[in-house]
Design a protein around this motif. Structure first.
Motif, mmCIF file in Angstrom:
data_model
loop_
_atom_site.group_PDB
_atom_site.id
_atom_site.type_symbol
_atom_site.label_atom_id
_atom_site.label_comp_id
_atom_site.label_asym_id
_atom_site.label_seq_id
_atom_site.Cartn_x
_atom_site.Cartn_y
_atom_site.Cartn_z
ATOM 1 N N ILE A 34 19.036 -0.313 55.756
ATOM 2 C CA ILE A 34 20.315 -0.731 55.204
ATOM 3 C C ILE A 34 21.075 0.510 54.747
ATOM 4 O O ILE A 34 20.561 1.311 53.967
ATOM 5 N N PHE A 35 22.285 0.668 55.261
ATOM 6 C CA PHE A 35 23.161 1.776 54.888
ATOM 7 C C PHE A 35 24.260 1.232 53.983
ATOM 8 O O PHE A 35 24.849 0.194 54.277
ATOM 9 N N ILE A 36 24.549 1.925 52.883
ATOM 10 C CA ILE A 36 25.616 1.503 51.980
ATOM 11 C C ILE A 36 26.477 2.697 51.598
ATOM 12 O O ILE A 36 25.967 3.772 51.305
ATOM 13 N N PHE A 37 27.769 2.489 51.677
ATOM 14 C CA PHE A 37 28.744 3.476 51.212
ATOM 15 C C PHE A 37 29.504 2.824 50.069
ATOM 16 O O PHE A 37 29.910 1.667 50.181
ATOM 17 N N THR A 38 29.707 3.545 48.976
ATOM 18 C CA THR A 38 30.445 2.981 47.847
ATOM 19 C C THR A 38 31.470 3.977 47.336
ATOM 20 O O THR A 38 31.299 5.192 47.444
ATOM 21 N N GLU A 39 32.524 3.424 46.799
ATOM 22 C CA GLU A 39 33.520 4.192 46.060
ATOM 23 C C GLU A 39 33.769 3.392 44.784
ATOM 24 O O GLU A 39 34.682 2.570 44.712
ATOM 25 N N PRO A 40 32.911 3.586 43.770
ATOM 26 C CA PRO A 40 32.916 2.710 42.599
ATOM 27 C C PRO A 40 34.240 2.675 41.831
ATOM 28 O O PRO A 40 34.620 1.635 41.325
ATOM 29 N N LEU A 41 34.940 3.789 41.729
ATOM 30 C CA LEU A 41 36.175 3.811 40.957
ATOM 31 C C LEU A 41 37.278 2.973 41.603
ATOM 32 O O LEU A 41 38.206 2.537 40.943
ATOM 33 N N VAL A 42 37.172 2.749 42.896
ATOM 34 C CA VAL A 42 38.153 1.938 43.614
ATOM 35 C C VAL A 42 37.651 0.498 43.770
ATOM 36 O O VAL A 42 38.429 -0.415 44.028
ATOM 37 N N GLY A 43 36.343 0.306 43.604
ATOM 38 C CA GLY A 43 35.769 -1.022 43.776
ATOM 39 C C GLY A 43 35.513 -1.370 45.233
ATOM 40 O O GLY A 43 35.578 -2.527 45.631
ATOM 41 N N TRP A 44 35.195 -0.362 46.053
ATOM 42 C CA TRP A 44 34.987 -0.565 47.484
ATOM 43 C C TRP A 44 33.539 -0.284 47.841
ATOM 44 O O TRP A 44 32.909 0.619 47.289
ATOM 45 N N ARG A 45 33.006 -1.068 48.786
ATOM 46 C CA ARG A 45 31.674 -0.784 49.339
ATOM 47 C C ARG A 45 31.605 -1.304 50.766
ATOM 48 O O ARG A 45 32.303 -2.245 51.136
ATOM 49 N N HIS A 46 30.749 -0.665 51.536
ATOM 50 C CA HIS A 46 30.509 -1.078 52.921
ATOM 51 C C HIS A 46 29.001 -1.039 53.142
ATOM 52 O O HIS A 46 28.350 -0.038 52.858
ATOM 53 N N VAL A 47 28.447 -2.143 53.635
ATOM 54 C CA VAL A 47 27.007 -2.249 53.859
ATOM 55 C C VAL A 47 26.774 -2.643 55.310
ATOM 56 O O VAL A 47 27.470 -3.504 55.840
ATOM 57 N N GLU A 48 25.793 -1.994 55.940
ATOM 58 C CA GLU A 48 25.423 -2.353 57.306
ATOM 59 C C GLU A 48 23.915 -2.223 57.465
ATOM 60 O O GLU A 48 23.310 -1.284 56.962
ATOM 61 N N ALA A 49 23.328 -3.173 58.186
ATOM 62 C CA ALA A 49 21.892 -3.137 58.482
ATOM 63 C C ALA A 49 21.711 -2.707 59.932
ATOM 64 O O ALA A 49 22.420 -3.164 60.815
ATOM 65 N N ARG A 50 20.748 -1.811 60.146
ATOM 66 C CA ARG A 50 20.421 -1.324 61.489
ATOM 67 C C ARG A 50 18.950 -1.560 61.755
ATOM 68 O O ARG A 50 18.133 -1.621 60.845
ATOM 69 N N LYS A 51 18.585 -1.667 63.036
ATOM 70 C CA LYS A 51 17.188 -1.905 63.410
ATOM 71 C C LYS A 51 16.273 -0.751 63.038
ATOM 72 O O LYS A 51 15.090 -0.935 62.818
ATOM 73 N N GLN A 52 16.814 0.448 63.008
ATOM 74 C CA GLN A 52 15.973 1.625 62.763
ATOM 75 C C GLN A 52 16.704 2.608 61.866
ATOM 76 O O GLN A 52 17.860 2.424 61.534
ATOM 77 N N ARG A 53 15.998 3.673 61.521
ATOM 78 C CA ARG A 53 16.545 4.707 60.656
ATOM 79 C C ARG A 53 16.306 6.049 61.347
ATOM 80 O O ARG A 53 15.255 6.658 61.200
ATOM 81 N N THR A 54 17.302 6.489 62.097
ATOM 82 C CA THR A 54 17.194 7.772 62.770
ATOM 83 C C THR A 54 18.405 8.619 62.405
ATOM 84 O O THR A 54 19.364 8.131 61.808
ATOM 85 N N ARG A 55 18.374 9.882 62.799
ATOM 86 C CA ARG A 55 19.528 10.751 62.563
ATOM 87 C C ARG A 55 20.767 10.240 63.295
ATOM 88 O O ARG A 55 21.873 10.357 62.804
ATOM 89 N N VAL A 56 20.556 9.675 64.477
ATOM 90 C CA VAL A 56 21.683 9.148 65.259
ATOM 91 C C VAL A 56 22.315 7.967 64.532
ATOM 92 O O VAL A 56 23.540 7.886 64.423
ATOM 93 N N ASP A 57 21.491 7.060 63.999
ATOM 94 C CA ASP A 57 22.021 5.926 63.237
ATOM 95 C C ASP A 57 22.804 6.424 62.024
ATOM 96 O O ASP A 57 23.880 5.923 61.710
ATOM 97 N N TRP A 58 22.236 7.406 61.326
ATOM 98 C CA TRP A 58 22.889 7.978 60.150
ATOM 99 C C TRP A 58 24.224 8.605 60.540
ATOM 100 O O TRP A 58 25.243 8.369 59.889
ATOM 101 N N ALA A 59 24.246 9.376 61.612
ATOM 102 C CA ALA A 59 25.477 10.027 62.061
ATOM 103 C C ALA A 59 26.523 9.001 62.489
ATOM 104 O O ALA A 59 27.717 9.174 62.223
ATOM 105 N N GLU A 60 26.108 7.916 63.129
ATOM 106 C CA GLU A 60 27.055 6.871 63.526
ATOM 107 C C GLU A 60 27.670 6.198 62.302
ATOM 108 O O GLU A 60 28.853 5.853 62.308
#
Length: 121
Positions: free
Chosen positions: A38-64
């Motif tokens: 599960i990848f999560i990006f947050t910007e708490p001061l703005v109240g924004w977040r983005h969550v995505e689940a991927r089948k695996q955890r590789t450098r390519v998934d992270w870079a995407e």
């Protein structure tokens, strides 16, 4: 930004439904159905977040995920600094990306654009 592995589990037996004065009864036995990341990006001061689940955890998934963050969610950004807690994925404590004609990674301590903006303040 944060990412974490997650174990996917399924019940072996159906839970016994609640009845008056009796709680739901669940068996502790489970069946393992693999893992995901599960990848999560947050910007708490703005109240924004983005969550995505991927089948695996590789450098390519992270870079995407970073590419999607910069090109889809922040298309007008000139630079971004991403603190990286998981050293095993990218081997950097902090990643700086700069947009010229396209995004490029600058793993040094502070990018020239960020440094220039700090001086202007």
């Amino acid at each position: 930004m944060d990412e974490t592995p997650f174990q996917l589990l399924d019940e072996v037996r159906k839970p016994v439904p609640m009845k008056p004065a009796k709680p739901l009864r669940e068996d502790s036995e489970y069946e393992r159905n693999g893992t995901c990341s599960i990848f999560i990006f947050t910007e708490p001061l703005v109240g924004w977040r983005h969550v995505e689940a991927r089948k695996q955890r590789t450098r390519v998934d992270w870079a995407e995920q970073v590419r999607e963050l910069l090109e889809v969610h922040y298309p007008h950004a000139v630079a971004a600094q991403l603190p990286c807690r998981e050293m095993s994925v990218f081997f950097l404590p902090r990643l700086t990306v700069i947009r010229d004609n396209e995004w490029r990674v600058q793993p040094e301590a502070v990018s020239p654009i960020i440094e220039e903006r700090r001086k202007q303040k």
